[in-house]
Design a protein around this motif. Structure first.
Motif, PDB file in Angstrom:
ATOM      1  N   GLY A   1      -6.017   3.754  10.599  1.00  0.00           N
ATOM      2  CA  GLY A   1      -5.226   2.778   9.865  1.00  0.00           C
ATOM      3  C   GLY A   1      -6.097   1.618   9.429  1.00  0.00           C
ATOM      4  N   VAL A   2      -5.462   0.493   9.076  1.00  0.00           N
ATOM      5  CA  VAL A   2      -6.191  -0.715   8.688  1.00  0.00           C
ATOM      6  C   VAL A   2      -6.821  -1.319   9.941  1.00  0.00           C
ATOM      7  N   LEU A   3      -8.082  -1.674   9.846  1.00  0.00           N
ATOM      8  CA  LEU A   3      -8.811  -2.144  11.019  1.00  0.00           C
ATOM      9  C   LEU A   3      -8.540  -3.633  11.261  1.00  0.00           C
ATOM     10  N   PRO A   4      -8.166  -3.996  12.496  1.00  0.00           N
ATOM     11  CA  PRO A   4      -7.786  -5.377  12.811  1.00  0.00           C
ATOM     12  C   PRO A   4      -8.979  -6.250  13.150  1.00  0.00           C
TER      13      PRO A   4
ATOM     14  N   ALA B   1      -9.460   3.299   8.184  1.00  0.00           N
ATOM     15  CA  ALA B   1      -9.899   4.639   8.559  1.00  0.00           C
ATOM     16  C   ALA B   1      -8.741   5.594   8.338  1.00  0.00           C
ATOM     17  N   GLY B   2      -8.944   6.607   7.511  1.00  0.00           N
ATOM     18  CA  GLY B   2      -7.896   7.585   7.257  1.00  0.00           C
ATOM     19  C   GLY B   2      -6.810   7.059   6.330  1.00  0.00           C
TER      20      GLY B   2
ATOM     21  N   MET C   1      -1.432  -0.567  10.890  1.00  0.00           N
ATOM     22  CA  MET C   1      -2.657  -1.063  11.487  1.00  0.00           C
ATOM     23  C   MET C   1      -3.180  -0.053  12.497  1.00  0.00           C
ATOM     24  N   ALA C   2      -4.503   0.023  12.640  1.00  0.00           N
ATOM     25  CA  ALA C   2      -5.077   0.866  13.686  1.00  0.00           C
ATOM     26  C   ALA C   2      -4.676   0.356  15.064  1.00  0.00           C
TER      27      ALA C   2
ATOM     28  N   ASP D   1     -16.355   7.370   8.220  1.00  0.00           N
ATOM     29  CA  ASP D   1     -14.913   7.544   8.060  1.00  0.00           C
ATOM     30  C   ASP D   1     -14.192   6.246   7.700  1.00  0.00           C
ATOM     31  N   VAL D   2     -14.934   5.234   7.294  1.00  0.00           N
ATOM     32  CA  VAL D   2     -14.324   3.942   6.955  1.00  0.00           C
ATOM     33  C   VAL D   2     -14.546   3.638   5.482  1.00  0.00           C
ATOM     34  N   GLN D   3     -13.465   3.327   4.793  1.00  0.00           N
ATOM     35  CA  GLN D   3     -13.529   2.857   3.419  1.00  0.00           C
ATOM     36  C   GLN D   3     -13.024   1.420   3.374  1.00  0.00           C
TER      37      GLN D   3
END
Length: 364
Positions: free
Chosen positions: A9-12, A168-169, A334-335, A103-105
Motif C-alpha cells: 500500500g502507500v508507505l507511511p 508498494a503494489g 496505507m501499508a 517493488d516501490v513506485q
C-alpha cells in the motif's frame, strides 16, 4: 536485485524514515524531520533554476541534462532568492534523489499552498515519459518543472513546492470497499457518490452570505513564498458572490472554490484528488491532489474537512452549477497507519477548512 519494501500500500512516515536510513531516498543537504508527512515526503528546491523554452518530458533513454541542452534559455541563481515570472517555464533540480526498491513506485504532486497560488508544479525524472509518475526501482535525480500561471513568485533553495508519495503494489480501494467504509464511518457528510472513487461537488450556496470563491486578479505584485499571513487578499483576488447557485467561468481565469461535501480520510487510508470526466465541462479542477491520513478525521480534529478546488476554465465560458460533480477522490490503503496523522500531530494549515486561500494571505 535491490531490497524490497515491507508492507503493501502507500508507505507511511515511519517507512519513509527507514528508506532514508537505507539510502533509498537521499538528499544533499540531509532530509529534515519537517519534510516527512504522514504519507508523503516534501521535496526541496535546489540552488539553480533553468529557464526553458517549453515544458517537456525527458523520454526513454534520455536524461534531463541531455534535454536541457536543447531547451535551456538561461540559468538563474536562487541562492539569494529570485523571481520566477508569471507565464514562464522553469526547471529546478531538487535536493532529493531516489534509489527505489524494485517493488516501490512513486507519484508526486504539488503541495496544497502551491496549488492555491496557481503554480503549475510537476516532477520529472531521467527517462520519464509521464509527469509526476516515477516507476518501480527508479534510480536518479528529481526535477521540478515550475510554471507560475497567475502570480510571479519569489523562491529560494530549500522551499518545498511539491511532495512525493511512495507505494508498494496496488493500493486503490474498489468502489465496493469504499461503499463498505462509508457505511461503517461516513467518508463524506450526506450521500456518497461512488464511481471509480468518491465523487465530490462544488458549493455555490454557502450557508452564510453569498461569497462562493475567489478569482485571481490578472495584474499583481510578486509573492514571496516565505511570507506567511502577509499579503492582503484584495490585492490579488477578486471575491466571487452569487445568490443564484451558479457562476460563469471565464476562459483562462483561475478560481478558488470549495467542495459541498466535508471529506473524511481514515487513518489507514490516503487519497488523491483526480479530475472528473472531461465530458462534464471545459474546465480542470485541482493541482494539489494529496489528502493525508487523518484529513477531516474526528480524532485528528477535523470532523470533516471540505476540499478546496483549484479551478481553471479552458476554451469557452462555462456555467458551473451548485452541487455539480467536479472531481473524485481516489482512496488508497496505507501499508500501515502512520505514526502521525494530518492535523492531530502536525501543524497542519488546512485541517477543518472551508473556503480558504493559501497560507500566504491574511485572514480576518
Amino acid at each position: 536485485m535491490k531490497d524490497t519494501a515491507t508492507g503493501f500500500g502507500v508507505l507511511p512516515d515511519h517507512t519513509l524514515r527507514d528508506m532514508i536510513a537505507a539510502g533509498s531516498i537521499t538528499a544533499s543537504p540531509a532530509i529534515t524531520p519537517e519534510q516527512i508527512q504522514p504519507a508523503s515526503l516534501d521535496l526541496r528546491l535546489g540552488n539553480v533554476a533553468y529557464r526553458v523554452r517549453a515544458s517537456f518530458l525527458t523520454g526513454a533513454g534520455a536524461t534531463v541534462i541531455d534535454r536541457l541542452q536543447e531547451f535551456e534559455m538561461h540559468r538563474i541563481d536562487l541562492t539569494e532568492g529570485a523571481v520566477l515570472e508569471k507565464g514562464a517555464v522553469y526547471l529546478v533540480p531538487l535536493m532529493e534523489s531516489l534509489n527505489l526498491p524494485d517493488d516501490v513506485q512513486a507519484v508526486a504532486n504539488a503541495k496544497s499552498s502551491t496549488g492555491r497560488l496557481d503554480l503549475l508544479t510537476r516532477t520529472i525524472t531521467d527517462g520519464g515519459t509521464e509527469f509526476d509518475r516515477i516507476p518501480q526501482g527508479y534510480t536518479g535525480p528529481l526535477y521540478a518543472e515550475i510554471c507560475p500561471r497567475s502570480f510571479s513568485v519569489l523562491v529560494r533553495p530549500g522551499m518545498r513546492l511539491n511532495q512525493i508519495r511512495f507505494r508498494a503494489g496496488q493500493a486503490v480501494l474498489s468502489d465496493e470497499e469504499l461503499l463498505a467504509r462509508h457505511n461503517d464511518h461516513a467518508l463524506v457528510d450526506g450521500d456518497a457518490h461512488i464511481d471509480q472513487g468518491l465523487g465530490f461537488s462544488v458549493d455555490l450556496k454557502p450557508k452564510t452570505g453569498n461569497l462562493v470563491g475567489y478569482r485571481a486578479k490578472p495584474h499583481t505584485g510578486v509573492i514571496d513564498l516565505d511570507n506567511i499571513g502577509f499579503y492582503d487578499p484584495a490585492e490579488y483576488w477578486e471575491p466571487i458572490h452569487t445568490d443564484k447557485g451558479r457562476i460563469i467561468l471565464d476562459p483562462g481565469a483561475f478560481y478558488i472554490l470549495v467542495s459541498r461535501e466535508a471529506v473524511h480520510i481514515p487513518p489507514d487510508c490516503a487519497a488523491e484528488m483526480a479530475p472528473y470526466l472531461a465530458m462534464v465541462g471545459e474546465f480542470r479542477v485541482h493541482y494539489a491532489g494529496f489528502f493525508d491520513p487523518g484529513f477531516g478525521h474526528d480524532a485528528a480534529g477535523g470532523k470533516g474537512s471540505r476540499g478546496v478546488l483549484e479551478v481553471r476554465c479552458h476554451e469557452a465560458p462555462f456555467v458551473l452549477e451548485h452541487a455539480q460533480i467536479v472531481g473524485r477522490l481516489v482512496y488508497e490503503r496505507m501499508a500501515s497507519v502512520p505514526q502521525k496523522l494530518y492535523g492531530a500531530d502536525l501543524a497542519s494549515n488546512y485541517q477543518g477548512q472551508g473556503l480558504k486561500l493559501s497560507k500566504h494571505f491574511k485572514t480576518k
